[in-house]
Scaffold this motif. Sequence first.
Motif, PDB file in Angstrom:
ATOM      1  N   GLY A   1       2.037  -4.234 -26.239  1.00  0.00           N
ATOM      2  CA  GLY A   1       1.155  -3.999 -27.376  1.00  0.00           C
ATOM      3  C   GLY A   1      -0.078  -4.874 -27.385  1.00  0.00           C
ATOM      4  O   GLY A   1      -1.171  -4.403 -27.699  1.00  0.00           O
ATOM      5  N   GLU A   2       0.075  -6.162 -27.016  1.00  0.00           N
ATOM      6  CA  GLU A   2      -1.075  -7.068 -27.084  1.00  0.00           C
ATOM      7  C   GLU A   2      -2.145  -6.695 -26.059  1.00  0.00           C
ATOM      8  O   GLU A   2      -3.336  -6.869 -26.313  1.00  0.00           O
ATOM      9  CB  GLU A   2      -0.624  -8.519 -26.890  1.00  0.00           C
ATOM     10  CG  GLU A   2       0.023  -8.830 -25.562  1.00  0.00           C
ATOM     11  CD  GLU A   2       0.670 -10.208 -25.522  1.00  0.00           C
ATOM     12  OE1 GLU A   2       0.247 -11.027 -24.690  1.00  0.00           O
ATOM     13  OE2 GLU A   2       1.596 -10.465 -26.334  1.00  0.00           O
TER      14      GLU A   2
ATOM     15  N   LYS B   1      -7.937  -1.213 -26.616  1.00  0.00           N
ATOM     16  CA  LYS B   1      -8.466  -0.401 -27.717  1.00  0.00           C
ATOM     17  C   LYS B   1      -9.759  -1.006 -28.262  1.00  0.00           C
ATOM     18  O   LYS B   1     -10.696  -0.285 -28.609  1.00  0.00           O
ATOM     19  CB  LYS B   1      -7.429  -0.293 -28.836  1.00  0.00           C
ATOM     20  CG  LYS B   1      -6.248   0.592 -28.501  1.00  0.00           C
ATOM     21  CD  LYS B   1      -5.216   0.586 -29.624  1.00  0.00           C
ATOM     22  CE  LYS B   1      -3.973   1.360 -29.253  1.00  0.00           C
ATOM     23  NZ  LYS B   1      -2.935   1.293 -30.310  1.00  0.00           N
ATOM     24  N   GLN B   2      -9.818  -2.339 -28.346  1.00  0.00           N
ATOM     25  CA  GLN B   2     -11.032  -3.004 -28.802  1.00  0.00           C
ATOM     26  C   GLN B   2     -12.193  -2.696 -27.868  1.00  0.00           C
ATOM     27  O   GLN B   2     -13.310  -2.425 -28.317  1.00  0.00           O
ATOM     28  CB  GLN B   2     -10.813  -4.513 -28.887  1.00  0.00           C
ATOM     29  CG  GLN B   2      -9.855  -4.961 -29.976  1.00  0.00           C
ATOM     30  CD  GLN B   2      -9.593  -6.464 -29.930  1.00  0.00           C
ATOM     31  OE1 GLN B   2     -10.362  -7.220 -29.337  1.00  0.00           O
ATOM     32  NE2 GLN B   2      -8.484  -6.879 -30.518  1.00  0.00           N
ATOM     33  N   LEU B   3     -11.930  -2.735 -26.560  1.00  0.00           N
ATOM     34  CA  LEU B   3     -12.976  -2.412 -25.580  1.00  0.00           C
ATOM     35  C   LEU B   3     -13.429  -0.970 -25.749  1.00  0.00           C
ATOM     36  O   LEU B   3     -14.627  -0.664 -25.651  1.00  0.00           O
ATOM     37  CB  LEU B   3     -12.460  -2.638 -24.158  1.00  0.00           C
ATOM     38  CG  LEU B   3     -12.114  -4.072 -23.762  1.00  0.00           C
ATOM     39  CD1 LEU B   3     -11.541  -4.110 -22.353  1.00  0.00           C
ATOM     40  CD2 LEU B   3     -13.348  -4.967 -23.849  1.00  0.00           C
ATOM     41  N   ALA B   4     -12.480  -0.069 -26.002  1.00  0.00           N
ATOM     42  CA  ALA B   4     -12.819   1.338 -26.214  1.00  0.00           C
ATOM     43  C   ALA B   4     -13.709   1.502 -27.434  1.00  0.00           C
ATOM     44  O   ALA B   4     -14.697   2.246 -27.410  1.00  0.00           O
ATOM     45  CB  ALA B   4     -11.542   2.168 -26.371  1.00  0.00           C
ATOM     46  N   ASP B   5     -13.390   0.784 -28.505  1.00  0.00           N
ATOM     47  CA  ASP B   5     -14.186   0.864 -29.737  1.00  0.00           C
ATOM     48  C   ASP B   5     -15.602   0.350 -29.523  1.00  0.00           C
ATOM     49  O   ASP B   5     -16.534   0.769 -30.213  1.00  0.00           O
ATOM     50  CB  ASP B   5     -13.509   0.062 -30.855  1.00  0.00           C
ATOM     51  CG  ASP B   5     -12.218   0.703 -31.333  1.00  0.00           C
ATOM     52  OD1 ASP B   5     -12.031   1.910 -31.077  1.00  0.00           O
ATOM     53  OD2 ASP B   5     -11.387   0.003 -31.948  1.00  0.00           O
TER      54      ASP B   5
ATOM     55  N   PHE C   1      -0.767   5.778 -25.778  1.00  0.00           N
ATOM     56  CA  PHE C   1      -2.083   5.156 -25.635  1.00  0.00           C
ATOM     57  C   PHE C   1      -3.094   6.185 -25.128  1.00  0.00           C
ATOM     58  O   PHE C   1      -4.221   6.265 -25.633  1.00  0.00           O
ATOM     59  CB  PHE C   1      -1.996   3.977 -24.666  1.00  0.00           C
ATOM     60  CG  PHE C   1      -3.323   3.330 -24.366  1.00  0.00           C
ATOM     61  CD1 PHE C   1      -3.867   2.402 -25.236  1.00  0.00           C
ATOM     62  CD2 PHE C   1      -4.013   3.638 -23.205  1.00  0.00           C
ATOM     63  CE1 PHE C   1      -5.083   1.800 -24.966  1.00  0.00           C
ATOM     64  CE2 PHE C   1      -5.225   3.043 -22.925  1.00  0.00           C
ATOM     65  CZ  PHE C   1      -5.764   2.121 -23.804  1.00  0.00           C
ATOM     66  N   ALA C   2      -2.711   6.968 -24.122  1.00  0.00           N
ATOM     67  CA  ALA C   2      -3.613   7.985 -23.571  1.00  0.00           C
ATOM     68  C   ALA C   2      -4.003   9.000 -24.638  1.00  0.00           C
ATOM     69  O   ALA C   2      -5.158   9.420 -24.730  1.00  0.00           O
ATOM     70  CB  ALA C   2      -2.950   8.693 -22.385  1.00  0.00           C
TER      71      ALA C   2
END
Length: 276
Positions: free
Chosen positions: A209-210, A216-220, A234-235
Amino acid sequence: MIDVIDLKKSFGRLEVLRGINITINRGDIVCVIGPSGSGKSTFLRCLNCMEDPTGGQIIFNGTDIADMSVDINIHRRKMGMVFQQFNLFNNKTVLQNIMLSPVYVGTTDLRRARTHNFFLPLTNLFRSKAKKQEKIAITTSKKQITEQAREQAISLLKRIGLEDKANVYPATLSGGQKQRVAIARALAMNPEVILFDEPTSALDPEMVGEVLELMKQLADEGMTMVIVTHEMGFAREVGTRLCFMDEGVIMEENTPAEFFSNPQCPRAVEFLSKVL
């Protein structure tokens, strides 16, 4: 950003990639899924020429980096890589691991600029007036390069919540911490795209999860990513496009929502029935 055209890769008589075609645009989060042995990791390693393609083209920012005459190391600076087994240097501290590439690249460029400028008066003697070269402006020193890399590394460690681990060695970290450091190391070069090769498959379940949260932060933030993953949730949640690979080809490419709700390829239907 990346155009892959008829990419092929063979190991002897074993044909692993049999003609991959895909376009990766800036800001895309492309998740690559499929059964083991389908060619996913080989495809990813070919994208930055860690494996030399047997055939086809990889056009990265207008340059065919699969061309053997191209200096691939120049283009790798803008293409980060995160490995399944972290690949951290155990004889260097966390801070040194993150600083390593920026310092190496910066000092290499500085040395080349100084060498160019030193020999320039002599080499210009043998050039026509139209082809004479100019001095390369040198605005930094080795000390400044190192200090800038240190500041950036500390900033990245703060970002991933591991500032207190700066001076420890990777062997003392958990798997999740090692992978977050590996991601920070990739970010230290300010890449345009990051390639992730099953970044959570070597982690204990509670540590997954970490790492996914950082991704996810990078994706945002709009980072372009190509992710080989077995994490279907996740995908589905993060990916903007999903590629299903089997037998060395992309059998289906679609949005995650469409792929998971209505797969078109019979092999994809069979795969999903086993993993969901």
